[in-house]
Structures are given as C-alpha cells and as structure tokens.
Write a protein that holds these residues in place. Structure first.
Motif, PDB file in Angstrom:
ATOM      1  N   ALA C  82      94.706 138.074  17.260  1.00  0.00           N
ATOM      2  CA  ALA C  82      96.072 137.428  17.212  1.00  0.00           C
ATOM      3  C   ALA C  82      95.832 136.328  15.824  1.00  0.00           C
ATOM      4  CB  ALA C  82      96.091 137.158  18.727  1.00  0.00           C
ATOM      5  N   GLY C  83      94.855 135.598  15.993  1.00  0.00           N
ATOM      6  CA  GLY C  83      95.270 134.412  15.441  1.00  0.00           C
ATOM      7  C   GLY C  83      95.108 134.967  13.733  1.00  0.00           C
ATOM      8  N   PHE C  84      94.369 135.755  13.653  1.00  0.00           N
ATOM      9  CA  PHE C  84      94.268 136.545  11.510  1.00  0.00           C
ATOM     10  C   PHE C  84      95.980 137.474  11.450  1.00  0.00           C
ATOM     11  CE2 PHE C  84      90.959 134.823  10.178  1.00  0.00           C
ATOM     12  CZ  PHE C  84      89.822 134.563  10.458  1.00  0.00           C
ATOM     13  N   VAL C  85      95.884 137.840  12.691  1.00  0.00           N
ATOM     14  CA  VAL C  85      97.607 138.701  12.296  1.00  0.00           C
ATOM     15  C   VAL C  85      98.651 137.703  12.707  1.00  0.00           C
ATOM     16  CG1 VAL C  85      99.396 140.548  13.564  1.00  0.00           C
ATOM     17  CG2 VAL C  85      96.336 141.074  13.644  1.00  0.00           C
ATOM     18  N   LEU C  86      98.029 136.913  13.282  1.00  0.00           N
ATOM     19  CA  LEU C  86      99.760 135.852  12.795  1.00  0.00           C
ATOM     20  C   LEU C  86      99.254 135.295  11.480  1.00  0.00           C
ATOM     21  CD1 LEU C  86     100.115 133.105  15.739  1.00  0.00           C
ATOM     22  CD2 LEU C  86      99.616 132.714  12.551  1.00  0.00           C
ATOM     23  N   ALA C  87      98.325 135.121  10.955  1.00  0.00           N
ATOM     24  CA  ALA C  87      98.362 134.467   9.709  1.00  0.00           C
ATOM     25  C   ALA C  87      99.388 135.560   8.935  1.00  0.00           C
ATOM     26  CB  ALA C  87      96.823 134.288   8.734  1.00  0.00           C
ATOM     27  N   LEU C  88      98.665 136.983   8.833  1.00  0.00           N
ATOM     28  CA  LEU C  88      99.303 137.749   8.127  1.00  0.00           C
ATOM     29  C   LEU C  88     100.571 138.742   8.084  1.00  0.00           C
ATOM     30  CD1 LEU C  88      98.624 140.859   6.568  1.00  0.00           C
ATOM     31  CD2 LEU C  88      97.789 141.798   8.166  1.00  0.00           C
ATOM     32  N   ALA C  89     101.225 138.033   9.056  1.00  0.00           N
ATOM     33  CA  ALA C  89     102.134 138.629   9.874  1.00  0.00           C
ATOM     34  C   ALA C  89     103.001 137.232   8.857  1.00  0.00           C
ATOM     35  CB  ALA C  89     102.993 138.628  11.099  1.00  0.00           C
ATOM     36  N   GLY C  90     102.810 136.606   9.212  1.00  0.00           N
ATOM     37  CA  GLY C  90     103.860 134.801   8.865  1.00  0.00           C
ATOM     38  C   GLY C  90     103.485 135.033   7.330  1.00  0.00           C
ATOM     39  N   CYS C  91     102.456 135.267   6.209  1.00  0.00           N
ATOM     40  CA  CYS C  91     103.074 134.744   4.775  1.00  0.00           C
ATOM     41  C   CYS C  91     103.029 135.623   4.645  1.00  0.00           C
ATOM     42  CB  CYS C  91     101.035 135.405   4.802  1.00  0.00           C
ATOM     43  SG  CYS C  91      99.937 133.292   4.652  1.00  0.00           S
ATOM     44  N   LEU C  92     103.284 137.807   4.917  1.00  0.00           N
ATOM     45  CA  LEU C  92     104.307 138.508   4.352  1.00  0.00           C
ATOM     46  C   LEU C  92     105.064 138.132   4.649  1.00  0.00           C
ATOM     47  CD1 LEU C  92     102.358 141.702   5.872  1.00  0.00           C
ATOM     48  CD2 LEU C  92     102.493 141.068   3.148  1.00  0.00           C
ATOM     49  N   ALA C  93     105.664 137.515   5.967  1.00  0.00           N
ATOM     50  CA  ALA C  93     107.279 137.554   6.176  1.00  0.00           C
ATOM     51  C   ALA C  93     107.596 136.467   4.982  1.00  0.00           C
ATOM     52  CB  ALA C  93     107.014 136.962   7.452  1.00  0.00           C
ATOM     53  N   CYS C  94     106.624 135.496   4.438  1.00  0.00           N
ATOM     54  CA  CYS C  94     107.272 134.181   3.623  1.00  0.00           C
ATOM     55  C   CYS C  94     107.490 135.316   2.314  1.00  0.00           C
ATOM     56  CB  CYS C  94     106.298 133.495   3.848  1.00  0.00           C
ATOM     57  SG  CYS C  94     105.782 132.042   5.026  1.00  0.00           S
ATOM     58  N   GLY C  95     105.972 136.249   2.155  1.00  0.00           N
ATOM     59  CA  GLY C  95     105.661 136.264   0.472  1.00  0.00           C
ATOM     60  C   GLY C  95     107.869 136.907   0.276  1.00  0.00           C
ATOM     61  N   SER C 249      95.222 130.175   5.669  1.00  0.00           N
ATOM     62  CA  SER C 249      94.294 129.854   7.098  1.00  0.00           C
ATOM     63  C   SER C 249      94.711 128.748   8.168  1.00  0.00           C
ATOM     64  CB  SER C 249      93.732 128.915   6.380  1.00  0.00           C
ATOM     65  OG  SER C 249      94.031 127.504   6.171  1.00  0.00           O
ATOM     66  N   VAL C 250      95.988 128.912   8.461  1.00  0.00           N
ATOM     67  CA  VAL C 250      95.733 128.430   9.434  1.00  0.00           C
ATOM     68  C   VAL C 250      95.762 129.453  11.234  1.00  0.00           C
ATOM     69  CG1 VAL C 250      97.512 127.221   8.952  1.00  0.00           C
ATOM     70  CG2 VAL C 250      98.301 129.318   9.784  1.00  0.00           C
ATOM     71  N   GLY C 251      95.226 130.873  11.124  1.00  0.00           N
ATOM     72  CA  GLY C 251      95.461 131.811  11.749  1.00  0.00           C
ATOM     73  C   GLY C 251      94.053 131.554  12.406  1.00  0.00           C
ATOM     74  N   VAL C 252      93.132 130.928  12.445  1.00  0.00           N
ATOM     75  CA  VAL C 252      91.677 130.752  12.756  1.00  0.00           C
ATOM     76  C   VAL C 252      91.717 129.909  14.009  1.00  0.00           C
ATOM     77  CG1 VAL C 252      89.597 130.246  11.861  1.00  0.00           C
ATOM     78  CG2 VAL C 252      91.312 130.611   9.927  1.00  0.00           C
ATOM     79  N   GLY C 253      91.684 130.955  14.845  1.00  0.00           N
ATOM     80  CA  GLY C 253      90.840 130.519  16.657  1.00  0.00           C
ATOM     81  C   GLY C 253      91.980 130.395  17.049  1.00  0.00           C
ATOM     82  N   LYS C 254      93.389 130.521  16.947  1.00  0.00           N
ATOM     83  CA  LYS C 254      94.224 130.402  17.082  1.00  0.00           C
ATOM     84  C   LYS C 254      94.715 131.345  19.257  1.00  0.00           C
ATOM     85  CE  LYS C 254      97.948 127.903  14.909  1.00  0.00           C
ATOM     86  NZ  LYS C 254      96.818 126.650  14.497  1.00  0.00           N
ATOM     87  N   GLU C 255      93.712 132.499  18.669  1.00  0.00           N
ATOM     88  CA  GLU C 255      93.576 133.018  19.887  1.00  0.00           C
ATOM     89  C   GLU C 255      93.063 132.738  20.661  1.00  0.00           C
ATOM     90  OE1 GLU C 255      92.998 134.917  16.887  1.00  0.00           O
ATOM     91  OE2 GLU C 255      90.532 133.610  17.085  1.00  0.00           O
ATOM     92  N   PHE C 256      91.865 131.959  20.616  1.00  0.00           N
ATOM     93  CA  PHE C 256      91.411 131.098  21.998  1.00  0.00           C
ATOM     94  C   PHE C 256      92.544 130.466  21.777  1.00  0.00           C
ATOM     95  CE2 PHE C 256      87.642 133.378  21.393  1.00  0.00           C
ATOM     96  CZ  PHE C 256      86.802 133.308  20.545  1.00  0.00           C
ATOM     97  N   ASP C 257      93.241 129.310  21.823  1.00  0.00           N
ATOM     98  CA  ASP C 257      93.853 128.503  22.181  1.00  0.00           C
ATOM     99  C   ASP C 257      95.261 129.513  23.159  1.00  0.00           C
ATOM    100  OD1 ASP C 257      94.223 126.495  18.981  1.00  0.00           O
ATOM    101  OD2 ASP C 257      93.186 126.399  20.831  1.00  0.00           O
ATOM    102  N   ALA C 258      95.618 130.415  22.542  1.00  0.00           N
ATOM    103  CA  ALA C 258      96.092 131.004  23.971  1.00  0.00           C
ATOM    104  C   ALA C 258      94.819 131.548  25.404  1.00  0.00           C
ATOM    105  CB  ALA C 258      96.343 132.290  23.236  1.00  0.00           C
ATOM    106  N   ILE C 259      94.151 131.453  24.596  1.00  0.00           N
ATOM    107  CA  ILE C 259      93.104 132.327  25.309  1.00  0.00           C
ATOM    108  C   ILE C 259      92.994 131.430  27.067  1.00  0.00           C
ATOM    109  CG2 ILE C 259      91.334 133.408  26.958  1.00  0.00           C
ATOM    110  CD1 ILE C 259      90.823 135.256  24.269  1.00  0.00           C
ATOM    111  N   THR C 260      92.869 129.957  26.907  1.00  0.00           N
ATOM    112  CA  THR C 260      92.584 128.959  27.026  1.00  0.00           C
ATOM    113  C   THR C 260      93.812 128.198  27.986  1.00  0.00           C
ATOM    114  OG1 THR C 260      91.236 127.689  25.347  1.00  0.00           O
ATOM    115  CG2 THR C 260      91.989 126.552  27.373  1.00  0.00           C
TER     116      THR C 260
END
Lengths: 327, 505, 326
Positions: C82-95, C249-260
C-alpha cells in the motif's frame, strides 16, 4: 501442473523486475564500452569500473549524486556498477562483497554506518581494491573520503542564522533519524555556530521528522499549536523544511519565520526563488561526483591509492540573493 | 486373597465413570489387563473406548472409579505420570517429527546427556537406539530421518519408543488402519514378541479377523457401559457383534412415512481414484437412503463429489431425469442440492459470524437485490426458519461459535432449508450432539422427507442409520457392498457386509 | 470416537460471558476518550480546536489507507504494497497534473493506478495461489521501482490547483477530512449492507465454508483488492496534494501505520472480525498519541518505544478477546 508453471513464470517476471529496479548495470556498461571519449587503448582493455553503492535510493540527494557520477564516469569511458543498500548496512556490505568478487577497480560507497561499514572497507583493503567513502565517514583508516562535511553544513546553517536572527530568537529544530551519523554531525555544526555563538537564542524543541516532507508538515502543525510565536524552523534537510513551509503557508504564519534546510534540492531552490524557503545549504552533488571520477582517473593512470588525499567539497549557503548561481 | 489369576493382573480399572457437561460418557466400566497378554477393546464409535484410554494414559484425571497398578491404587494427574508408570500409547494418528532422526524421535524430551547436563551425548543417543532396535530383531539405521520411513516403519518406531520407556502396558489404537497386509503381518510378529516379554497390550480395532488372530481376551463396551469381557477362545464373531450392538431401537426415531414413487435422484458408476469406485444408487421422492460403513469407506468422499467440492473421475448424476454437470458447490446449490458436512466447524459454519450471517451466506440470490442486502427480508426469514427448527439462541446476532453443537447443526440446516431443495445430503448429522437434540433433528429429517425431499444420510452410528432410513446402503473400501431394505437392515446384517469386505483385503 | 470427545464442549455455551464481546464493541471508544482526557490534562493546547482539526487532517490519509487494509484483513488477506502504491499513484497523478493542468485527470489517474495495482495483487493471489504477504511484497518492490524511475528520485513540483485536494477547505472543514469521511461511510455501507461485504467477512471467517456455500471466492478476492487499491490511489493523490508536490519517498511504511490503526481498532488478524468505525477510532487514537508526544516534546526515541508498546498491547488484547474458533 499449469498452476505451477504459471507461478514459476510469475516468479521469474517478478525477479527480473526487481533486478531491473535495483541496478542499471548492463545499460551503463554497454554504453561505456561504446563510448568514444576514452583513449583508443581503453576501448580494447576492460573499462575502468567504478562500483557505486547508495545508502538509500529514497534520498533524492544521493540519487542525484549517483546520476552525476554515472554521467561523469561514462564521459571518461568508465563503467559504473550500481547497488542500493536501502538503509541497511548489512545489505550494503554484502553488495560490496559482490563488487569485490566482480573485481571492480574502485568501490565508491555512501557508507551507511560509521562502525557498521568497517568490514566493507576492510574487505576491500584485503582484496586490494581502493575504497572511497562518499559523503560519510567510516571508523577506520585506509580509505579515500570525498564529500562535504556534514558538520560544515550545520556550521553554514548556524552562521547564517547567527547573522539574521533577532535578539532572543526562538527556534525549532527538526532532524533526520537520530541514529544516523549525519544527524550527529549536522547538529554539532549548528550547535557550535548558532547556539554557542549566540547564547540568547532559545531552542524550543527538537524532534525527528525523519527528513520527510509529510512528517515535517505534521510536526510544524503541532508546533504551531504549542508555540504561539517562534522565529525560525531549522531543518536537517530540504524535504522536511519544505513541509514546514507548506504548513506555515496554510496557517498564514510563514511571514517572519526563517526556514532553513540542507541539500539544495530543485524543489528547495524553486521555493527560495518564490520567497518561501529562506535559505538552504547547497551540497554540490556535481562537484562531488566529479571528484570521485577524478580519483578514478588518478587510479587508472596508475597512482598509488594511498597517496590520494581526501577531497572536500565545500557547502554553500543559498538564499534568494544567490540562488541563480546554483541552478 | 491373591490367586494365581490376580498375580497376573498388571492393571485393573474398576467402576470408571465419567461425564462431560452432564452427559455420561462412561458408566461403571471395568477393564482387567494381564501381563503378557493382548487384550482387545471393542465397541462402536461413541462407545467410550477412547475416553477410557485417555483416562488410562493420564489425559483425564477427573473421573470416578479406581485404577490399580500391580495391586496398588493409583491415579495419574497427567500424561507424564502415566508415562513414568510405564503406560504408553501408540495413537491412531501418528505424529513423528519428520526432520529429526529415529533416535531423536524416540528419545525426545529425555535425551541422554554427557557429563554436562544440557548437552546431548550423541554417542549414547545412537548407541542406545541401536540396542533397542536390535532387541526387536530389526535393522533400522537410527540416523534415518523420520520422513524417509514408511507408515509401517513409523509405527514401529512409535512402538520402540513406547518400549524404550520400559513400558509395561502399551495401548495401540487402530494400529493397522494405515498398513498393508504384509506390514500388518510384520507388526503382529512384533506384538507377539512384546507379549512374550510380559508386556500387556490393549488392542483397539474394528477388524475382527485381526482380533481373532492376535488377541487373547476381548472387552466389549457399548454406550459407555461395560458389556462383557471374555477370553477369545470362548467367542466368535457373531457373539461379539451381538455384544457390541444389541441396543433397543427405542422411539428416538420417529416413524417414517412411505416414500413416493418417482425416482428423483440417480447416481451411476461414480468413481474417484483412490477414494471410491463404481458407486450407483437411486433415491425416490421423500425417501431417506442411509449410507453405512466405517470411517474411511469413502462415503463422505462420494457426498463431496456430488456436491461439487471434488471432481468425479467417472460416472453421472441425474436429478429429476436431468443429467447434471457439477464442478463447484455453486453448481450443486443452483440445482437444489445441499450438503450438511460431517465437520460443521470446517465446512458448515463461519463460527465468528452471527447466526443470521451464516443463514444468509449461501442465499444471497434471495436476500440481496443487486449488491445491497435486503435486511428486512433476511431478518424475517431467518427468524422464521430458526423458529421452525427450534434453534435455541437469545438472538440471531449471536456468534455461531457460541452455540451448542445441536444448535449449530440446526443453523447449518437452516441455511439450506431456506431454499427449495431437490436433494439433501447429510453427513453424520448428529455427530457430537447430545441425545435430546438428536431426537429433534431426527424429527426434522423425517418431516423433510414426508414433504417429498429425497435425502441421502451418511452415518457411522448403526442405530441411527437403521432407525432413520427407508433403505440402507453399505459401503466399505470405496465400494457399495450391499443394499438392505428397511426390514432387513439389522445391525448384524450391516456389520456382516462391512466385515466381509474387510476380509477380502 | 470423536462423538464422545466433542460432547465435552456441549451444553451451556449460550451463556458464555460477553465481556469479550463488549470490549470488541466498545472498548476502543473507552480508550479513545481516556486518551483525550489524559492528553488534555497533560497539555493545555491539546483541546484547541485547531489542534484537534490538525490531528484529524494529519491522519486522514492513514485513515483512508486503514479502510483499505480493514477490508483486506477482515477477509483474511493483507497488503504490504500500500505505501509504495500510494507513492506511485500520487506521483503519477502529479505528473499528469503538471503535463495537463487538469485536476480531474490527475485524480482519475491516481485512483486508477491504485486500482490497477490492487487488481494485479488480487490476480497474483487468486490465479497463482500466492500468499498475499508474498504477492504484495513483490508488488511493493515493483511499485517502488517504477516510482523511482519515473520521478528520478526527486519531487514533482508545480502541481498548482491539485494541491487543493489536500489543502483545500469545505467551509471550516479541510477537504481531506471530508474525503476521509466519505470513504469511511462508503466502506461501512459496503461491509454492512452488501452481499459483497458479507462475503468479505465470511471468507475471512472460514474460507472453506464460504466455498461450500457456493460463493465465488476467487472473484470476490480480486474485487476486494481492486477496491482497496482504489482507496490507496485516492490516498496517494490526497497526500501529494497536501504536500504540494509528488514525493516518491513518502509512502515508505505507511501500510504499517494503516494496519496498526486497523488492529488497534479491533480488526482481527484471524479474519472475519472488524469494522471500519473501529478502524477510524484506531487511526485517531494513534494520531492523538503522536500529537500529544510532539506537543510534550517527548524525544523521538521514546516516541518509537511508546508506539511499539501500543501496537503490542493492541495485538495482545486482540488475541485475548477473540471468540472461540477451533
């Protein structure tokens, strides 16, 4: 049967995708052997190989250095191997072992840990391959250092702030990960040139933002709650500083607050031009990369690695006045 | 007074009584085990054999009655105590540690150590193991990993393990269920050796030929009660069967209405490699066809295949004359076939969800319009069906896992009975359910049949099969061994068919 | 043999104590208020409306991710990408925003990219029978790699109007909060009132029984991943918008925050149990703790320890209060 074949196929695809992401070895290599900048002798011989290991690809600055390095190296007809330690010193050391096995001519690594990277240096020494530590130090001898001193970065910040802050200014400090040597050095420089030089300045709080933009933003929002007035937010890198800027802007509290970062990233320079970020400490990635290639050239010409001295590229304070110089 | 007889007795269990939540599972059971004898313990599923053995080996320590070992009364607080007293069990389900060696498995937990406690002396470990193996006349290499052994060899290692504990009494639970004839022969040779060494062996089995081959005495249990114990010479198969069975078919079974005429369900030549072969039968409208046999006969497998959980290798199924192609449970359900599986906790219910959710699960075509659930309709119908089946629960929002076994089974039935079914398959419908709830479920089944639903009922409880079926199919070793109309479906006849099949192998 | 053995578990089960059930339902809310009270006592700024608004806004993205994780964990699966997909989706959207200047195109891209990655995850898991853990781990690396290549490692700035998705307000309420509430309500509706939602719970509770009830489990799993992917994509756009640049680089680890957040909120790793309001409360609890620790200027190392203890505590309570399942 079909399931197993398909899962093997998927595994192979994933594996190739992974390797494609973690290093562009082959591309760089094939370009280098086709390059024409080198002497005719180099075209027949095996090209001088620089093995580069990044501390972590998530750090945009390090990636910038890597790209400059590849450019400069290929211009000299050299080949560049690339790896990413992803923040884990053991991973990085293992990758460097691989480089040794591949008989690289020079290992240039942004060493992840002061002590943890020692084995990597020792292994390189044992294999008679020169080790160049880029941007960070290692707690042993026998390697070449190229970089800018993190302490100097902190000093540049400190000197600038000491100059512009009003009397009895209140400042907030956001940092990277506290177990990083970089954190320690930058803080030391800042402390010396600001907090010690201007004892009237008060440090309200210090927190880690992991050098990340979103954490810098959240932290600043929380700080604005806690501290109704402050004069500066000092950040150990640009990303977090820009996060602070966003938060201040949104709350209409940017005016009168000095925000400083370190790195000189493109985004930071744009922000300085726009009058939002006050100052950053520009790290000259291009010169750093060129210095590595200069060392490589010396080695290729047969110089004794032991005789090559460390190269220090100075940091540069960048504000609105001189931002055009560095873009 | 110690007679010569009583001097031979190693262990005696007297008046053993045990209940679980008010249900009496053993009632005044006695067992006398002589040294150097092989003693068969016989009884149907549910007779109490395993509970008795669990008490003997220390797994249960709350029971009434006495156990005397060598004349002295004793009570085992846990399994270790029983093991230390020299009582071991070779369980039906073998559980070796596959990646450890024979020696390591045998001595696990009590490895011989060197001078330094805590360090295993590998030398002693393998030497001692070799000794044990040789003592039995075997030639295994103690360094072999367990996963490399055959089932028979694994069983032998378990026996060696039991002996190595200086066991005086070894319980063997269905030891030949996984063995071939040759391996069984070999095992019996070893058992005879053990007997000659003075060890007492309790031999639990359904296979009469083996009992007569190797056992000296037989004790029969039925419904938790001790029926009788006699030397093997005084018995024959019929006598034992009569003792095992002989229950009054009381009125726990409601009277059945006669079935209708047309054949609704037809199975022809159903085959699945390794599980069942050439199974054919018919069920008429409103007819209950019982399927009897011991575990492993292939009955559940046939049910799973009809319901679409497993693939058929050959054979066809017809429902109301239409040939059916069933590949998944969805297909079966769409055609009006439902199956109440033998293990409701695995296949029957989602235990963490409410009764209502469970009832809803296969019935979304009724309870949902498009994607959205029609909560009102679901609530109404769930309430109705639960009332009809007398599901005892304070609310339908209780987790299914919190219900008693009987009520759980009713919920499983409820979720299917909400639909209009064309065939109902029941696999061990009253397993793990107390007598009171059983009667209710029997009544339900009878009512369903009288409404015209054809029912296939698999059961390992003879009285249940006999009491509830219009006809009984007997399966063994993956084939239908015979078919008995209601009048001829007696327990003896059924047992004969089962036993006859076992003999052929 | 088993007939008598299972008899021991019969009788009297209906009268099982419900305190476990009560905790699962209301325990988190009690903890939620307890933390508010304690924090208010510790620091006078905590209850400032602006601060409270900050907390919710800072955690809106995590809450959206947590909704995605909730439906996955309830169905017995998990998403480590989730974290990396978030970054990918977000960056592509910005692009896309920088290239086309269209906010809707950017939003659409982000959400679609998230959904595509999600669906791919589901495909790997159902078609090749890969464990969700493994499949999403692989996806994580692929997504990260693509992001790094696309952005060259640096941020994509100049997203202009897109930033309102993350920084705009609807009246007094920040837009990200509105988006978060919408997703929470949508997830609640799906899980409670659709057959798809029931299947999510059933598959997590007992996949075999669900198959035996005639549900098309594989197809449902793919849908679950697709839906969660759409949420992740949306979260990515919101986050980058808030930051005013596409940060790889902001996606790193976000899935763990979400799982928590999901686990603290009562979602069980065993599957079959969990609800999105609990998850929302869980996300806010974690957010409040972060906030009070910052306000109190507790040093970073201690913050890490406290958060680690929190997660451990939540998981232990989760195990203790789970209902009987043999």
């Amino acid at each position: 049967m079909k399931k197993r074949f398909l899962s093997i196929l998927a595994f192979v695809l994933v594996l190739s995708a992974l390797t494609a992401c973690s290093g562009n070895n082959d591309k760089a290599g094939s370009e280098a052997s086709g390059a024409n900048g080198a002497s005719p002798a180099a075209a027949d011989k095996k090209p001088f190989t620089i093995a580069f290991d990044n501390a972590n690809d998530v750090y945009a600055y390090c990636v910038k250095v890597r790209e400059y390095l590849k450019q400069a190296a290929e211009a000299e007809g050299m080949k560049v191997l690339v790896a990413n330690g992803a923040g884990d010193v053991k991973t990085q050391n293992d990758q460097i072992d691989n480089f040794i096995v591949q008989k690289a001519d020079l290992i240039a690594s942004i060493s992840i840990d002061l002590d943890g990277s020692v084995p990597a240096v020792e292994n390189a020494k044992a294999a008679n391959i020169p080790y160049l530590s880029l941007l960070t130090h290692v707690n042993t001898d026998g390697y070449i250092y190229v970089g800018s001193e993190n302490k100097q970065a902190g000093e540049v910040q400190g000197e600038y702030l000491a100059k512009v802050l009003p009397q009895n200014a209140k400042v907030l400090y956001m940092t990277g990960q506290t177990n990083d040597q970089q954190y320690v050095d930058r803080k030391a420089g800042l402390t010396e040139k600001l907090l010690k030089a201007r004892p009237d300045v008060k440090l309200l709080a210090e927190q880690s933002s992991d050098n990340q933009k979103d954490k810098g933003m959240s932290l600043t929002e929380d700080w604005m709650q806690q501290y109704p007035q402050f004069d500066a937010i000092i950040s150990q890198n640009d990303d977090a500083a820009l996060g602070a800027v966003e938060a201040l802007k949104a709350a209409n509290r940017l005016k009168g607050v000095v925000v400083v970062g370190i790195d000189g990233s493109d985004e930071a320079l744009k922000s300085i031009e726009a009058g939002e970020l006050t100052m950053t400490v520009f790290q000259d990635a291009k010169s750093q990369a060129q210095a590595v290639v200069d060392v490589a050239k010396k080695l290729r010409d047969g110089e004794d690695p032991k005789s090559i001295t460390d190269i220090l590229i100075p940091f540069k304070a960048v504000t609105k006045e001189n931002v055009s110089e560095v873009k | 007074m110690r007679t010569r007889e009583s001097r031979d007795i190693l262990l005696a269990m007297e008046g053993i009584t045990k209940s679980f939540s008010g249900v009496k599972v053993l009632d005044g059971v006695s067992l006398q085990l002589k040294k150097g004898s092989v003693h068969a313990l016989v009884g149907e599923n549910g007779a109490g054999k395993s509970t008795l053995m669990k008490i003997l080996t220390g797994m249960y320590d709350d029971y009434q009655g006495t156990i005397t070992l060598e004349g002295k009364p004793i009570r085992f607080p846990d399994e270790r105590a029983a093991l230390n007293a020299g009582i071991s069990i070779v369980a039906q389900e073998l559980t070796p540690i596959p990646d450890l060696t024979i020696a390591e498995n045998i001595f696990i937990g009590r490895e011989p150590t060197t001078r330094f406690k805590g360090i295993i002396s590998r030398k002693k470990l393998y030497e001692q193991t070799r000794e044990l193996i040789n003592k039995l006349g075997l030639a295994y290499d103690p360094h072999t990993k367990m996963r490399e052994l055959s089932v028979a060899e694994t069983q032998m290692v378990e026996i060696i393990k039991a002996i190595s504990r200086d066991s005086r009494l070894i319980v063997m639970d269905e030891p030949t269920s996984a063995l071939t004839e040759a391996e069984t022969h070999y095992l019996f040779g070893q058992i005879e050796q053990l007997r000659d060494q003075g060890i007492a062996i309790v031999f639990i089995s359904h296979k009469f030929d083996e009992i007569f081959r190797i056992c000296d005495e037989v004790t029969v249990l039925r419904d938790g009660k001790f029926i009788g114990s006699q030397p093997i010479g005084e018995l024959d198969q019929d006598k034992i069967v009569t003792m095992m069975v002989g229950r009054q078919i009381s009125d726990i079974y409601p009277p059945l209405l006669p079935p209708g005429d047309p054949v609704v369900f037809e199975a022809n030549g159903l085959t699945r490699a390794g599980e069942f072969k050439d199974v054919s039968f018919r069920i008429r409208k409103g007819e209950i066809v019982g399927v009897s046999g011991i575990m492993g006969a292939g009955r559940t497998e046939v049910a799973r295949a009809i319901f679409g959980l497993d693939r058929l290798d050959a054979g066809e199924i017809k429902l109301a004359g239409e040939k059916l192609k069933i590949r998944t449970p969805r297909d079966a359900i769409r055609k009006g076939i439902a199956m109440v599986s033998e293990d409701r906790k695995q296949l029957g219910l989602v235990l963490v969800r409410s009764i209502k959710d469970n009832i809803a699960l296969p019935n979304m075509d009724r309870f949902a319009r498009g994607w959205v659930i029609k909560r009102g309709k679901l609530r109404e119908e769930a309430k109705q069906i639960s009332a009809k089946l007398s599901v005892k629960a304070s609310s339908l929002d209780i987790e299914a896992g919190n219900l008693s076994g009987g009520n759980q089974q009713k919920v499983v039935l409820a979720k299917w009975l909400v639909r209009s079914l064309k065939l109902l398959i029941l696999d061990e419908p009253t397993r793990g359910i107390d007598v009171g709830a059983k009667t209710e479920i029997y009544r339900l089944i009878r009512d369903l049949a009288s409404e015209g639903l054809p029912i296939l009922m698999i059961s390992s409880e003879l009285p249940e099969v006999i009491g509830m079926s219009h006809r009984v199919l007997v399966m063994a070793e993956g084939r239908i061994q015979g078919e008995l109309p209601r009048e001829q479906a007696t327990q003896e006849n059924i047992m004969q068919l089962i036993v006859a099949a076992a003999k052929e192998h | 043999m088993s007939a008598t053995v299972t008899a021991e578990k019969e009788a009297g089960r209906d009268r099982r104590t419900d305190w476990k059930l009560l905790y699962r339902k209301y325990g988190i809310v009690l903890i939620f208020f307890a933390i508010i009270i304690i924090s208010a006592l510790l620091n006078s700024n905590f209850l400032e409306p602006q601060n409270l608004m900050n907390i919710v806004r800072q955690n809106a993205v995590i809450a959206i991710l947590a909704c995605a994780q909730t439906i996955l964990i309830v169905s017995g699966m998990i998403d480590l990408s989730a974290g990396f997909v978030l970054a990918l989706a977000g960056c592509l959207a910005c692009g896309v925003m920088v290239n086309t200047g269209s906010v809707s195109a950017a939003l659409f891209t982000g959400i679609a990219v998230g959904g595509l990655c999600g669906w791919l995850n589901g495909f790997l898991i159902t078609r090749f029978s890969l464990q969700p853990f493994i499949a999403t781990l692989a996806m994580a690396n692929v997504a990260n790699g693509i992001t790094q290549v696309y952005t060259g490692g640096s941020a994509i700035s100049g997203i202009k109007e897109l930033k309102y998705v993350g920084q705009g307000m609807v009246g007094p309420i920040p837009l990200p909060i509105i988006i978060m509430l919408f997703i929470v309500l949508l997830t609640w509706f799906i899980m409670k009132h659709t057959k798809f939602g029931l299947y999510i719970y059933a598959i997590g509770g007992n996949e075999k029984a669900t198959i035996a009830s005639g549900v098309h489990v594989n197809r449902t799993k793919r849908l679950i991943f697709l839906l969660s992917g759409l949420f992740v994509g949306l979260a990515g756009v919101v986050l980058m918008a808030r930051l005013n640049s596409g940060q790889p680089s902001v996606g790193v680890g976000k899935e763990f925050d979400a799982i928590t957040a999901a686990v603290v909120g009562g979602t069980s790793f065993n599957g079959g149990i969990g609800n999105v309001f609990g998850t929302l409360v869980g996300a806010l609890i974690v957010g409040m703790i972060n906030n009070i620790l910052n306000l109190m200027n507790v040093s970073t190392q201690y913050q890490l320890i406290i958060k680690g203890l929190l997660i451990a505590g939540a998981v232990i309570i989760d195990i203790r209060t789970k209902s009987a399942k043999s």
